[in-house]
Enzyme design. Structure first.
Site, PDB file in Angstrom:
ATOM      1  CG  ASP A   1       3.341  -6.511   4.468  1.00  0.00           C
ATOM      2  OD1 ASP A   1       2.282  -6.495   3.838  1.00  0.00           O
ATOM      3  OD2 ASP A   1       3.977  -5.487   4.763  1.00  0.00           O
TER       4      ASP A   1
ATOM      5  CB  SER B   1      -0.918  -0.007   1.227  1.00  0.00           C
ATOM      6  OG  SER B   1      -0.378  -0.835   2.235  1.00  0.00           O
TER       7      SER B   1
ATOM      8  CD  GLU C   1       2.402 -11.542  -3.202  1.00  0.00           C
ATOM      9  OE1 GLU C   1       2.828 -10.385  -3.269  1.00  0.00           O
ATOM     10  OE2 GLU C   1       1.212 -11.857  -3.417  1.00  0.00           O
TER      11      GLU C   1
ATOM     12  CB  THR D   1      -6.208  -9.164   5.149  1.00  0.00           C
ATOM     13  OG1 THR D   1      -5.011  -8.404   5.012  1.00  0.00           O
ATOM     14  CG2 THR D   1      -6.857  -9.390   3.801  1.00  0.00           C
TER      15      THR D   1
ATOM     16  CE  LYS E   1      -2.290  -9.592   3.545  1.00  0.00           C
ATOM     17  NZ  LYS E   1      -3.117  -8.448   3.182  1.00  0.00           N
TER      18      LYS E   1
ATOM     19  CG  ASP F   1      16.509 -13.028   2.902  1.00  0.00           C
ATOM     20  OD1 ASP F   1      17.714 -13.117   2.556  1.00  0.00           O
ATOM     21  OD2 ASP F   1      16.094 -13.304   4.026  1.00  0.00           O
TER      22      ASP F   1
ATOM     23  CD  GLU G   1      -3.031 -12.005   0.169  1.00  0.00           C
ATOM     24  OE1 GLU G   1      -2.978 -12.949   0.986  1.00  0.00           O
ATOM     25  OE2 GLU G   1      -4.030 -11.298   0.017  1.00  0.00           O
ATOM     26  CG  ASN G   2       1.530 -10.444   4.308  1.00  0.00           C
ATOM     27  OD1 ASN G   2       1.785  -9.803   3.301  1.00  0.00           O
ATOM     28  ND2 ASN G   2       0.706 -10.025   5.243  1.00  0.00           N
TER      29      ASN G   2
HETATM   30  C1  LIG Z   1       3.912  -9.122   0.157  1.00  0.00           C
HETATM   31  C2  LIG Z   1       4.826  -8.217  -0.632  1.00  0.00           C
HETATM   32  N1  LIG Z   1       5.263  -8.924  -1.844  1.00  0.00           N
HETATM   33  C3  LIG Z   1       6.554  -9.288  -1.960  1.00  0.00           C
HETATM   34  N2  LIG Z   1       7.382  -8.913  -0.973  1.00  0.00           N
HETATM   35  C4  LIG Z   1       8.697  -9.295  -0.992  1.00  0.00           C
HETATM   36  C5  LIG Z   1       9.243 -10.074  -2.034  1.00  0.00           C
HETATM   37  C6  LIG Z   1       8.382 -10.461  -3.118  1.00  0.00           C
HETATM   38  C7  LIG Z   1       8.829 -11.209  -4.232  1.00  0.00           C
HETATM   39  C8  LIG Z   1       7.955 -11.547  -5.254  1.00  0.00           C
HETATM   40  C9  LIG Z   1       8.446 -12.280  -6.399  1.00  0.00           C
HETATM   41  C10 LIG Z   1       9.717 -12.763  -6.580  1.00  0.00           C
HETATM   42  N3  LIG Z   1       9.781 -13.359  -7.776  1.00  0.00           N
HETATM   43  N4  LIG Z   1       8.551 -13.266  -8.358  1.00  0.00           N
HETATM   44  C11 LIG Z   1       7.719 -12.598  -7.521  1.00  0.00           C
HETATM   45  C12 LIG Z   1       6.605 -11.180  -5.180  1.00  0.00           C
HETATM   46  C13 LIG Z   1       6.133 -10.429  -4.102  1.00  0.00           C
HETATM   47  C14 LIG Z   1       7.012 -10.064  -3.067  1.00  0.00           C
HETATM   48  C15 LIG Z   1      10.664 -10.456  -1.927  1.00  0.00           C
HETATM   49  O1  LIG Z   1      11.250 -11.157  -2.786  1.00  0.00           O
HETATM   50  N5  LIG Z   1      11.380 -10.047  -0.842  1.00  0.00           N
HETATM   51  C16 LIG Z   1      10.867  -9.290   0.158  1.00  0.00           C
HETATM   52  C17 LIG Z   1       9.509  -8.879   0.112  1.00  0.00           C
HETATM   53  C18 LIG Z   1       8.934  -8.076   1.103  1.00  0.00           C
HETATM   54  C19 LIG Z   1       9.752  -7.665   2.259  1.00  0.00           C
HETATM   55  C20 LIG Z   1       9.254  -6.390   2.868  1.00  0.00           C
HETATM   56  C21 LIG Z   1       8.040  -6.358   3.579  1.00  0.00           C
HETATM   57  C22 LIG Z   1       9.398  -6.275   4.316  1.00  0.00           C
HETATM   58  C23 LIG Z   1       4.133  -6.908  -0.997  1.00  0.00           C
HETATM   59  C24 LIG Z   1       2.930  -7.208  -1.915  1.00  0.00           C
HETATM   60  C25 LIG Z   1       3.705  -6.223   0.275  1.00  0.00           C
HETATM   61  C26 LIG Z   1       5.113  -6.039  -1.742  1.00  0.00           C
END
Ligand SMILES: C[C@@H](Nc1nc2c(c3cc(-c4cn[nH]c4)ccc13)C(=O)N=C/C2=C\CC1CC1)C(C)(C)C
Length: 321
Positions: free
Chosen positions: A173, A41, A116, A209, A157, A110, A159-160
């Site tokens: 998250d 967000s 997700e 959520t 959830k 990382d 997604e996290n």
């Molecule tokens: C849930 C989060 N989505 C994601 N957060 C992180 C990813 C991430 C990677 C892919 C991905 C990798 N390859 N293909 C898709 C898709 C979504 C991701 C990641 O690699 N490393 C740290 C992350 C988050 C760390 C930060 C919160 C402390 C939102 C939607 C909130 C951005």
């Protein structure tokens, strides 16, 4: 390289061989930014390559003006403090460095190349029992670690829950996490205030959520460790059923289903998993299965808890038919 604080320090030696800790100050120019991985967000997460080490990271970029305008500074600090407290567990996304420039804040984390868990689940529609057991065990082991550090996630959830390149999970998250104050009793034992009980969260505006919110958060605005276990129950159900237990046309109707405990199991839902979910989706947080009882539940028979769980090869993803 000595990890040190999240900003990162490295050990060097001065002229007469004395070790000197030199803080690393990485900056935007040290990274090649790649594709956008996810949009939060108030943030965007991008893939990035550290030019000097050739290591891949995920970098969460937050727009300072936007955060201040939306009064989200508190959440950014909570996320940074929480990530700095949860540094030694394979199931938590690691924060390596933070830095800023005039426009943005940067969290270097990382990279979870598997993305997700929700996206993986959508591709599979459901997970079979073996996959559900493995991923649920890794999620529970990570919740157990977070709670032992006095952290309640409050917005667990699919997604996290991210997947790394070994198909192991990492929880992320933490902007809405709650950190319990740690106390030491005379014997040196660490315990947290309002451990099992409730804690009044000043910012009671926050609710997780809809589909995963616990009833106690809806009725008396209190979250406790058991609230994460309610969300865990919803996730176990969703891995096997392909949808969350409480889902309605809008948030209000979903909340109504939750407080009325209005959900049912699809035909063929595995028996032991059903028993586990029924003991987690309990309205009274005090009556919900505790972490230890969940680990001992028949559904997790054969799981060796602890670091062994993280060395195992992930089962090949199969749908539950
Ligand atoms: C849930 C989060 N989505 C994601 N957060 C992180 C990813 C991430 C990677 C892919 C991905 C990798 N390859 N293909 C898709 C898709 C979504 C991701 C990641 O690699 N490393 C740290 C992350 C988050 C760390 C930060 C919160 C402390 C939102 C939607 C909130 C951005």
């Amino acid at each position: 390289q000595d990890r040190g604080a999240a900003s990162g320090v490295q050990r060097e030696y001065d002229s007469n061989g004395q070790p000197v800790l030199k803080p690393i100050k990485k900056g935007v120019k040290d990274f090649d930014f790649g594709k956008t991985l996810g949009e939060g967000s108030y943030s965007t997460v991008l893939a990035a390559l550290d030019r000097s080490t050739q290591k891949q990271y995920a970098i969460k970029v937050l727009d300072k003006r936007h955060i201040i305008k939306e009064k989200k500074v508190k959440y950014v600090n909570i996320e940074k403090e929480t990530l700095n407290r949860l540094t030694d567990h394979p199931g938590v996304v690691r924060l390596y460095y933070t830095f800023q420039d005039e426009r943005s804040l940067y969290f270097v984390l990382d990279l979870c190349a598997g993305g997700e868990l929700l996206s993986v689940l959508k591709r599979m529609t459901t997970f079979d029992e073996e996959c559900t057991r493995f991923y649920a065990a890794q999620i529970l082991d990570t919740i157990s670690y977070m709670h032992s550090k006095g952290v309640i996630h409050r917005d667990l959830k699919p997604e996290n829950v991210l997947m790394d390149d070994q198909q192991h999970i990492k929880i992320t998250d933490f902007g809405t996490a709650k950190m319990l104050e740690a106390h030491q009793d005379p014997s040196g034992r660490t315990y947290f205030d309002s451990d099992a009980g409730h804690l009044r969260d000043r910012a009671t505006s926050f609710v997780g959520t809809a589909e995963y919110v616990s009833p106690e958060l809806l009725t008396d605005k209190n979250a406790c460790k058991a609230s994460d276990l309610w969300a865990f129950g919803c996730i176990v159900y969703q891995l096997l059923a392909g949808r969350p237990p409480f889902k309605a046309a809008n948030e209000y109707l979903t909340f109504q289903k939750i407080v009325a405990l209005e959900y049912e199991f699809p035909l063929g839902f595995p028996e032991t998993a059903r028993d586990l979910v029924e003991r987690l989706l309990v309205l009274d947080p005090q009556q919900r299965l505790s972490l230890e009882n969940i680990k001992a539940h028949e559904f997790f028979q054969g799981i060796n808890w602890g670091r062994g769980l993280w060395k195992e090869r992930a089962p090949r993803l199969k749908a539950y038919v």
